[in-house]
Design an enzyme around this catalytic site. Structure first.
Site, PDB file in Angstrom:
ATOM      1  N   GLY A  86       0.659  -4.999   1.017  1.00  0.00           N
ATOM      2  CA  GLY A  86      -0.472  -5.110   0.107  1.00  0.00           C
ATOM      3  C   GLY A  86      -0.104  -5.794  -1.206  1.00  0.00           C
ATOM      4  O   GLY A  86      -0.957  -6.392  -1.857  1.00  0.00           O
TER       5      GLY A  86
ATOM      6  N   ALA B  89       0.849  -1.189   0.000  1.00  0.00           N
ATOM      7  CA  ALA B  89       0.000   0.000   0.000  1.00  0.00           C
ATOM      8  C   ALA B  89       0.883   1.237   0.000  1.00  0.00           C
ATOM      9  O   ALA B  89       1.983   1.233   0.563  1.00  0.00           O
ATOM     10  CB  ALA B  89      -0.897  -0.007   1.234  1.00  0.00           C
TER      11      ALA B  89
ATOM     12  N   GLU C 282      -0.383  -9.348  -0.486  1.00  0.00           N
ATOM     13  CA  GLU C 282      -1.816  -9.634  -0.339  1.00  0.00           C
ATOM     14  C   GLU C 282      -2.516  -9.652  -1.703  1.00  0.00           C
ATOM     15  O   GLU C 282      -3.418 -10.450  -1.931  1.00  0.00           O
ATOM     16  CB  GLU C 282      -2.448  -8.595   0.595  1.00  0.00           C
ATOM     17  CG  GLU C 282      -1.964  -8.754   2.032  1.00  0.00           C
ATOM     18  CD  GLU C 282      -2.311  -7.558   2.913  1.00  0.00           C
ATOM     19  OE1 GLU C 282      -1.844  -6.441   2.606  1.00  0.00           O
ATOM     20  OE2 GLU C 282      -3.056  -7.732   3.895  1.00  0.00           O
TER      21      GLU C 282
ATOM     22  N   GLU D 104       4.186  -4.838   7.665  1.00  0.00           N
ATOM     23  CA  GLU D 104       3.342  -3.750   8.186  1.00  0.00           C
ATOM     24  C   GLU D 104       3.716  -3.314   9.591  1.00  0.00           C
ATOM     25  O   GLU D 104       3.605  -2.138   9.938  1.00  0.00           O
ATOM     26  CB  GLU D 104       1.860  -4.166   8.160  1.00  0.00           C
ATOM     27  CG  GLU D 104       1.206  -4.085   6.796  1.00  0.00           C
ATOM     28  CD  GLU D 104       1.396  -5.329   5.934  1.00  0.00           C
ATOM     29  OE1 GLU D 104       2.247  -6.170   6.287  1.00  0.00           O
ATOM     30  OE2 GLU D 104       0.703  -5.447   4.921  1.00  0.00           O
TER      31      GLU D 104
HETATM   32  C1  HXC Z   1       5.038   4.374  -1.172  1.00  0.00           C
HETATM   33  C2  HXC Z   1       7.032   3.422  -1.798  1.00  0.00           C
HETATM   34  C3  HXC Z   1       6.648   2.200  -1.220  1.00  0.00           C
HETATM   35  C4  HXC Z   1       5.372   2.122  -0.603  1.00  0.00           C
HETATM   36  C5  HXC Z   1       8.627   1.962  -2.053  1.00  0.00           C
HETATM   37  N1  HXC Z   1       8.255   3.235  -2.306  1.00  0.00           N
HETATM   38  N2  HXC Z   1       7.659   1.311  -1.395  1.00  0.00           N
HETATM   39  N3  HXC Z   1       6.227   4.477  -1.782  1.00  0.00           N
HETATM   40  N4  HXC Z   1       4.598   3.244  -0.600  1.00  0.00           N
HETATM   41  N5  HXC Z   1       4.899   1.002  -0.060  1.00  0.00           N
HETATM   42  C6  HXC Z   1       9.010   4.250  -3.017  1.00  0.00           C
HETATM   43  C7  HXC Z   1      10.145   4.797  -2.172  1.00  0.00           C
HETATM   44  O1  HXC Z   1       9.679   5.785  -1.294  1.00  0.00           O
HETATM   45  C8  HXC Z   1      11.053   5.378  -3.259  1.00  0.00           C
HETATM   46  O2  HXC Z   1      10.493   6.585  -3.696  1.00  0.00           O
HETATM   47  C9  HXC Z   1      10.874   4.373  -4.383  1.00  0.00           C
HETATM   48  O3  HXC Z   1       9.656   3.696  -4.151  1.00  0.00           O
HETATM   49  C10 HXC Z   1      11.980   3.339  -4.443  1.00  0.00           C
HETATM   50  O4  HXC Z   1      12.084   2.718  -3.164  1.00  0.00           O
HETATM   51  P1  HXC Z   1      13.453   2.643  -2.330  1.00  0.00           P
HETATM   52  O5  HXC Z   1      13.082   2.466  -0.922  1.00  0.00           O
HETATM   53  O6  HXC Z   1      14.350   3.779  -2.674  1.00  0.00           O
HETATM   54  O7  HXC Z   1      14.083   1.311  -2.918  1.00  0.00           O
HETATM   55  P2  HXC Z   1      15.031   0.268  -2.169  1.00  0.00           P
HETATM   56  O8  HXC Z   1      16.062   0.971  -1.361  1.00  0.00           O
HETATM   57  O9  HXC Z   1      15.511  -0.674  -3.226  1.00  0.00           O
HETATM   58  O10 HXC Z   1      14.097  -0.533  -1.164  1.00  0.00           O
HETATM   59  C11 HXC Z   1      13.059  -1.339  -1.628  1.00  0.00           C
HETATM   60  C12 HXC Z   1      12.082  -1.724  -0.460  1.00  0.00           C
HETATM   61  C13 HXC Z   1      11.631  -0.410   0.219  1.00  0.00           C
HETATM   62  C14 HXC Z   1      12.806  -2.620   0.515  1.00  0.00           C
HETATM   63  C15 HXC Z   1      10.916  -2.488  -1.088  1.00  0.00           C
HETATM   64  O11 HXC Z   1      11.163   0.496  -0.784  1.00  0.00           O
HETATM   65  C16 HXC Z   1      10.557  -0.625   1.233  1.00  0.00           C
HETATM   66  O12 HXC Z   1      10.820  -1.114   2.316  1.00  0.00           O
HETATM   67  N6  HXC Z   1       9.317  -0.226   0.872  1.00  0.00           N
HETATM   68  C17 HXC Z   1       8.198  -0.301   1.791  1.00  0.00           C
HETATM   69  C18 HXC Z   1       7.750  -1.727   1.921  1.00  0.00           C
HETATM   70  C19 HXC Z   1       6.577  -1.836   2.891  1.00  0.00           C
HETATM   71  O13 HXC Z   1       6.720  -1.502   4.068  1.00  0.00           O
HETATM   72  N7  HXC Z   1       5.433  -2.311   2.412  1.00  0.00           N
HETATM   73  C20 HXC Z   1       4.259  -2.446   3.193  1.00  0.00           C
HETATM   74  C21 HXC Z   1       3.432  -1.203   3.038  1.00  0.00           C
HETATM   75  S1  HXC Z   1       2.069  -1.240   4.202  1.00  0.00           S
HETATM   76  P3  HXC Z   1      11.404   7.929  -3.813  1.00  0.00           P
HETATM   77  O14 HXC Z   1      10.417   8.989  -4.167  1.00  0.00           O
HETATM   78  O15 HXC Z   1      12.083   8.107  -2.500  1.00  0.00           O
HETATM   79  O16 HXC Z   1      12.355   7.584  -4.923  1.00  0.00           O
HETATM   80  C22 HXC Z   1       0.882  -2.133   3.458  1.00  0.00           C
HETATM   81  C23 HXC Z   1      -0.412  -2.339   4.175  1.00  0.00           C
HETATM   82  C24 HXC Z   1      -0.665  -1.397   5.288  1.00  0.00           C
HETATM   83  O17 HXC Z   1       1.024  -2.608   2.384  1.00  0.00           O
HETATM   84  C25 HXC Z   1      -1.535  -0.257   4.865  1.00  0.00           C
HETATM   85  C26 HXC Z   1      -1.116   1.038   5.464  1.00  0.00           C
HETATM   86  C27 HXC Z   1       0.175   1.605   4.937  1.00  0.00           C
END
Ligand code: HXC
Length: 255
Positions: free
Chosen positions: A106, A63, A109, A129
């Site tokens: 997500g 997400a 999921e 999460e």
């Molecule tokens: C918004 C995201 C994102 C996300 C990555 N990006 N994941 N933006 N929501 N879920 C964006 C980053 O901000 C960055 O944007 C660009 O994508 C590239 O990501 P990086 O982090 O620079 O890449 P990297 O260092 O290779 O790391 C990859 C990664 C990391 C390990 C996947 O991006 C990460 O941990 N992402 C979040 C994963 C996560 O927590 N997912 C669960 C979400 S919660 P910029 O603009 O900086 O270049 C969920 C359900 C809960 O899904 C609902 C409430 C949130």
């Protein structure tokens, strides 16, 4: 600008998540576009399966955290925020996820809401999460636990660690692993195979398969029996069995 490319290839409807710069983070616009596309595919008798794919680095990293950050309980509760994603699991057509790179939160999921998951060798799955101070809200606590069992699900959900494709396949989350470069083609071939069978047969099969996750055994067997008997009311059963008797290939599609 659209964030999902919607195309068709033969009898397969294709959804390509297209926010590569944000690792295909799932935002509300994406949900709206997916919902419209699934409505269209379901209503089109020429479409027999749906393929969902992302980009090379990510199927989806979850997400959209930036969209999520300002939200507070009264708003998300009243809006029933994120509930719309059940549209994917509720799709009546078989769905194939082609997973390259990250399938997190997500994104994991979304893959689990599909029927088949074809993963590349370097794909990574996880439900991180808790690192954000929340829990999964698109089915992760339920579908992951049913897919991989409580011990493995608790490990992934509570430690936020990622699992690689091998572990995900061993655990039952992934249907097949292929080299990364072959993910899209393999998933498309599977979707075309599925779409080549009878559309009604496939919808009955999907409902019955889902019953295995949602009902006690006796109820699931009852659903199966009803669905199985219903097959004998379809032209697809007549064609499939006539083709076998005549030693020819079945043709389930006459449009
Ligand atoms: C918004 C995201 C994102 C996300 C990555 N990006 N994941 N933006 N929501 N879920 C964006 C980053 O901000 C960055 O944007 C660009 O994508 C590239 O990501 P990086 O982090 O620079 O890449 P990297 O260092 O290779 O790391 C990859 C990664 C990391 C390990 C996947 O991006 C990460 O941990 N992402 C979040 C994963 C996560 O927590 N997912 C669960 C979400 S919660 P910029 O603009 O900086 O270049 C969920 C359900 C809960 O899904 C609902 C409430 C949130």
């Amino acid at each position: 600008m659209n964030v999902v490319d919607v195309t068709t290839e033969g009898r397969v409807g294709v959804l390509t998540l297209n926010r590569p710069g944000a690792l295909n983070a799932l935002n509300m616009q994406m949900l709206d576009e997916i919902t419209v596309a699934l409505d269209r595919f379901e209503a089109d008798p020429r479409i027999g399966a749906v393929l969902v794919r992302g980009s090379a680095r990510a199927f989806s990293a979850g997400a959209d955290i930036k969209e999520s950050q300002p939200r507070r309980f009264p708003q998300v509760f009243v809006e029933n925020w994120q509930a719309g994603w059940s549209r994917v699991a509720d799709c009546r057509l078989p769905m194939v996820a082609a997973v390259n790179g990250y399938a997190l939160g997500g994104g994991c999921e979304l893959a689990m809401s599909c029927d088949l998951v074809i993963a590349g060798q370097t794909a990574k799955f996880g439900q991180p999460e808790v690192t954000l101070g929340v829990i999964p809200g698109m089915g992760g606590t339920q579908r992951l636990t049913r897919a991989v069992g409580k011990a493995k699900a608790a490990d992934l959900l509570m430690t936020a660690r990622m699992m690689d494709a091998d572990e995900a396949e061993r655990a039952g989350l992934v249907s097949r692993i292929v080299p990364d470069a072959q993910v899209d083609d393999t998933a498309m071939a599977a979707a075309q195979t599925i779409a080549g069978f009878g559309r009604t047969t496939m919808q009955l099969l999907k409902e019955t398969l889902n019953a295995a996750f949602e009902t006690p055994l006796a109820e699931g067997l009852r659903v199966e029996k009803l669905a199985f008997h219903s097959c004998f009311a379809t032209p697809e059963q007549a064609e499939g069995m006539a083709a076998f008797a005549a030693k020819r290939a079945a043709n389930f599609h006459h449009e």
